[in-house]
Design a protein around this motif. Structure first.
Motif, PDB file in Angstrom:
ATOM      1  N   ASP A  83     -75.818 -33.478  59.002  1.00  0.00           N
ATOM      2  CA  ASP A  83     -75.377 -33.985  60.296  1.00  0.00           C
ATOM      3  C   ASP A  83     -74.043 -33.372  60.707  1.00  0.00           C
ATOM      4  O   ASP A  83     -73.860 -32.982  61.863  1.00  0.00           O
ATOM      5  CB  ASP A  83     -75.272 -35.512  60.276  1.00  0.00           C
ATOM      6  CG  ASP A  83     -76.617 -36.200  60.166  1.00  0.00           C
ATOM      7  OD1 ASP A  83     -77.654 -35.544  60.426  1.00  0.00           O
ATOM      8  OD2 ASP A  83     -76.641 -37.395  59.798  1.00  0.00           O
ATOM      9  N   GLU A  84     -73.105 -33.284  59.756  1.00  0.00           N
ATOM     10  CA  GLU A  84     -71.803 -32.690  60.051  1.00  0.00           C
ATOM     11  C   GLU A  84     -71.947 -31.215  60.412  1.00  0.00           C
ATOM     12  O   GLU A  84     -71.316 -30.737  61.358  1.00  0.00           O
ATOM     13  CB  GLU A  84     -70.855 -32.855  58.861  1.00  0.00           C
ATOM     14  CG  GLU A  84     -70.388 -34.275  58.664  1.00  0.00           C
ATOM     15  CD  GLU A  84     -69.560 -34.474  57.395  1.00  0.00           C
ATOM     16  OE1 GLU A  84     -69.303 -33.483  56.669  1.00  0.00           O
ATOM     17  OE2 GLU A  84     -69.180 -35.620  57.150  1.00  0.00           O
ATOM     18  N   PHE A  85     -72.783 -30.508  59.655  1.00  0.00           N
ATOM     19  CA  PHE A  85     -72.988 -29.090  59.949  1.00  0.00           C
ATOM     20  C   PHE A  85     -73.619 -28.914  61.319  1.00  0.00           C
ATOM     21  O   PHE A  85     -73.190 -28.058  62.107  1.00  0.00           O
ATOM     22  CB  PHE A  85     -73.858 -28.414  58.881  1.00  0.00           C
ATOM     23  CG  PHE A  85     -74.241 -27.020  59.253  1.00  0.00           C
ATOM     24  CD1 PHE A  85     -73.303 -26.002  59.249  1.00  0.00           C
ATOM     25  CD2 PHE A  85     -75.540 -26.725  59.648  1.00  0.00           C
ATOM     26  CE1 PHE A  85     -73.649 -24.710  59.623  1.00  0.00           C
ATOM     27  CE2 PHE A  85     -75.893 -25.436  60.016  1.00  0.00           C
ATOM     28  CZ  PHE A  85     -74.947 -24.429  60.004  1.00  0.00           C
ATOM     29  N   ASP A  86     -74.651 -29.711  61.634  1.00  0.00           N
ATOM     30  CA  ASP A  86     -75.311 -29.607  62.940  1.00  0.00           C
ATOM     31  C   ASP A  86     -74.323 -29.848  64.075  1.00  0.00           C
ATOM     32  O   ASP A  86     -74.312 -29.114  65.065  1.00  0.00           O
ATOM     33  CB  ASP A  86     -76.477 -30.583  63.040  1.00  0.00           C
ATOM     34  CG  ASP A  86     -77.675 -30.172  62.211  1.00  0.00           C
ATOM     35  OD1 ASP A  86     -77.738 -28.988  61.791  1.00  0.00           O
ATOM     36  OD2 ASP A  86     -78.544 -31.018  61.970  1.00  0.00           O
ATOM     37  N   THR A  87     -73.479 -30.861  63.928  1.00  0.00           N
ATOM     38  CA  THR A  87     -72.484 -31.167  64.956  1.00  0.00           C
ATOM     39  C   THR A  87     -71.546 -29.982  65.146  1.00  0.00           C
ATOM     40  O   THR A  87     -71.294 -29.553  66.276  1.00  0.00           O
ATOM     41  CB  THR A  87     -71.689 -32.431  64.572  1.00  0.00           C
ATOM     42  OG1 THR A  87     -72.598 -33.536  64.480  1.00  0.00           O
ATOM     43  CG2 THR A  87     -70.614 -32.741  65.594  1.00  0.00           C
ATOM     44  N   GLU A  88     -71.059 -29.432  64.051  1.00  0.00           N
ATOM     45  CA  GLU A  88     -70.148 -28.292  64.126  1.00  0.00           C
ATOM     46  C   GLU A  88     -70.864 -27.045  64.665  1.00  0.00           C
ATOM     47  O   GLU A  88     -70.323 -26.327  65.508  1.00  0.00           O
ATOM     48  CB  GLU A  88     -69.573 -27.993  62.749  1.00  0.00           C
ATOM     49  CG  GLU A  88     -68.589 -26.850  62.746  1.00  0.00           C
ATOM     50  CD  GLU A  88     -68.031 -26.570  61.369  1.00  0.00           C
ATOM     51  OE1 GLU A  88     -67.813 -25.381  61.070  1.00  0.00           O
ATOM     52  OE2 GLU A  88     -67.831 -27.517  60.589  1.00  0.00           O
ATOM     53  N   ALA A 104     -85.411 -18.687  70.026  1.00  0.00           N
ATOM     54  CA  ALA A 104     -85.496 -17.996  68.730  1.00  0.00           C
ATOM     55  C   ALA A 104     -86.115 -18.915  67.682  1.00  0.00           C
ATOM     56  O   ALA A 104     -86.966 -18.484  66.898  1.00  0.00           O
ATOM     57  CB  ALA A 104     -84.112 -17.535  68.280  1.00  0.00           C
ATOM     58  N   ALA A 105     -85.698 -20.168  67.675  1.00  0.00           N
ATOM     59  CA  ALA A 105     -86.239 -21.127  66.706  1.00  0.00           C
ATOM     60  C   ALA A 105     -87.734 -21.334  66.930  1.00  0.00           C
ATOM     61  O   ALA A 105     -88.501 -21.463  65.963  1.00  0.00           O
ATOM     62  CB  ALA A 105     -85.494 -22.458  66.812  1.00  0.00           C
ATOM     63  N   ASN A 106     -88.153 -21.348  68.173  1.00  0.00           N
ATOM     64  CA  ASN A 106     -89.573 -21.481  68.479  1.00  0.00           C
ATOM     65  C   ASN A 106     -90.336 -20.251  67.979  1.00  0.00           C
ATOM     66  O   ASN A 106     -91.360 -20.371  67.302  1.00  0.00           O
ATOM     67  CB  ASN A 106     -89.769 -21.674  69.981  1.00  0.00           C
ATOM     68  CG  ASN A 106     -91.205 -21.942  70.337  1.00  0.00           C
ATOM     69  OD1 ASN A 106     -91.875 -22.770  69.729  1.00  0.00           O
ATOM     70  ND2 ASN A 106     -91.690 -21.232  71.349  1.00  0.00           N
ATOM     71  N   TYR A 107     -89.853 -19.065  68.301  1.00  0.00           N
ATOM     72  CA  TYR A 107     -90.483 -17.810  67.876  1.00  0.00           C
ATOM     73  C   TYR A 107     -90.537 -17.702  66.352  1.00  0.00           C
ATOM     74  O   TYR A 107     -91.541 -17.284  65.785  1.00  0.00           O
ATOM     75  CB  TYR A 107     -89.718 -16.633  68.478  1.00  0.00           C
ATOM     76  CG  TYR A 107     -90.102 -15.286  67.932  1.00  0.00           C
ATOM     77  CD1 TYR A 107     -91.377 -14.760  68.150  1.00  0.00           C
ATOM     78  CD2 TYR A 107     -89.199 -14.518  67.215  1.00  0.00           C
ATOM     79  CE1 TYR A 107     -91.732 -13.510  67.662  1.00  0.00           C
ATOM     80  CE2 TYR A 107     -89.537 -13.267  66.719  1.00  0.00           C
ATOM     81  CZ  TYR A 107     -90.814 -12.772  66.946  1.00  0.00           C
ATOM     82  OH  TYR A 107     -91.151 -11.542  66.445  1.00  0.00           O
ATOM     83  N   LEU A 108     -89.438 -18.102  65.703  1.00  0.00           N
ATOM     84  CA  LEU A 108     -89.349 -17.992  64.246  1.00  0.00           C
ATOM     85  C   LEU A 108     -89.928 -19.199  63.519  1.00  0.00           C
ATOM     86  O   LEU A 108     -89.950 -19.225  62.295  1.00  0.00           O
ATOM     87  CB  LEU A 108     -87.894 -17.765  63.827  1.00  0.00           C
ATOM     88  CG  LEU A 108     -87.293 -16.452  64.309  1.00  0.00           C
ATOM     89  CD1 LEU A 108     -85.796 -16.422  64.057  1.00  0.00           C
ATOM     90  CD2 LEU A 108     -87.995 -15.272  63.649  1.00  0.00           C
ATOM     91  N   ASN A 109     -90.375 -20.185  64.275  1.00  0.00           N
ATOM     92  CA  ASN A 109     -90.976 -21.393  63.713  1.00  0.00           C
ATOM     93  C   ASN A 109     -90.023 -22.077  62.734  1.00  0.00           C
ATOM     94  O   ASN A 109     -90.317 -22.228  61.551  1.00  0.00           O
ATOM     95  CB  ASN A 109     -92.317 -21.076  63.056  1.00  0.00           C
ATOM     96  CG  ASN A 109     -93.172 -22.307  62.861  1.00  0.00           C
ATOM     97  OD1 ASN A 109     -92.759 -23.416  63.171  1.00  0.00           O
ATOM     98  ND2 ASN A 109     -94.367 -22.118  62.335  1.00  0.00           N
ATOM     99  N   LYS A 111     -88.543 -25.531  62.806  1.00  0.00           N
ATOM    100  CA  LYS A 111     -88.683 -26.799  63.518  1.00  0.00           C
ATOM    101  C   LYS A 111     -87.363 -27.556  63.685  1.00  0.00           C
ATOM    102  O   LYS A 111     -87.053 -28.020  64.775  1.00  0.00           O
ATOM    103  CB  LYS A 111     -89.715 -27.682  62.827  1.00  0.00           C
ATOM    104  CG  LYS A 111     -89.990 -28.972  63.593  1.00  0.00           C
ATOM    105  CD  LYS A 111     -91.007 -29.828  62.904  1.00  0.00           C
ATOM    106  CE  LYS A 111     -91.318 -31.125  63.567  1.00  0.00           C
ATOM    107  NZ  LYS A 111     -90.425 -31.682  64.521  1.00  0.00           N
ATOM    108  N   GLU A 112     -86.594 -27.697  62.604  1.00  0.00           N
ATOM    109  CA  GLU A 112     -85.349 -28.466  62.705  1.00  0.00           C
ATOM    110  C   GLU A 112     -84.386 -27.851  63.710  1.00  0.00           C
ATOM    111  O   GLU A 112     -83.747 -28.560  64.484  1.00  0.00           O
ATOM    112  CB  GLU A 112     -84.670 -28.582  61.348  1.00  0.00           C
ATOM    113  CG  GLU A 112     -85.326 -29.567  60.415  1.00  0.00           C
ATOM    114  CD  GLU A 112     -84.537 -29.745  59.121  1.00  0.00           C
ATOM    115  OE1 GLU A 112     -83.436 -29.175  58.980  1.00  0.00           O
ATOM    116  OE2 GLU A 112     -85.035 -30.466  58.255  1.00  0.00           O
TER     117      GLU A 112
END
Length: 127
Positions: A83-88, A104-109, A111-112
């Motif tokens: 959570d801390e990493f995602d926020t940062e 890019a996340a969609n193309y590279l699959n 999910k998170e």
């Protein structure tokens, strides 16, 4: 192109070479790269010895994705740390960057990363 690097335990770790649409090259530990199901499938299909060209992802965006994958591959990684990493990670990204990361996340699959970028875009649009 796959190569090996030594980790802290002195065991060689395979790296995967990724190339962005604008020619930037990234050496990524396999443990991080295969968090992308697209890359994982390419590796399993025998592309691990090649440079994996990602024609739909530019270098700036791929650098963010690689940083995200490298951090997420760290074990152990508690929910609080995630959570801390995602926020940062998302704190300094504008809406256009978030769209680029989401695409890019969609193309590279991944999910998170896709889910988080969508959530951040929605939250920015509500402001």
């Amino acid at each position: 192109m796959a190569s090996t690097q030594e980790n802290d335990d002195k065991k060689p770790e395979t790296t995967i070479t990724l190339k962005s649409s604008d020619g930037e090259v990234f050496e990524v530990p396999e443990s991080a790269a295969v968090l992308s199901y697209t890359i994982k499938n390419m590796v399993e299909d025998g592309r691990e010895g090649d440079v994996i060209s990602l024609e739909q992802v530019d270098g700036k965006t791929l650098s963010w994705v690689v940083a995200y994958l490298k951090k997420r591959a760290v074990d152990p990684f508690s929910e609080k740390d995630k959570d801390e990493f995602d926020t940062e990670f998302f704190s300094d990204k504008d809406v256009n960057s978030l769209f680029d990361i989401g695409n890019a996340a969609n193309y590279l699959n991944i999910k998170e990363l896709l889910d988080m970028s969508i959530t951040k875009i929605v939250n920015l649009r509500r402001m």
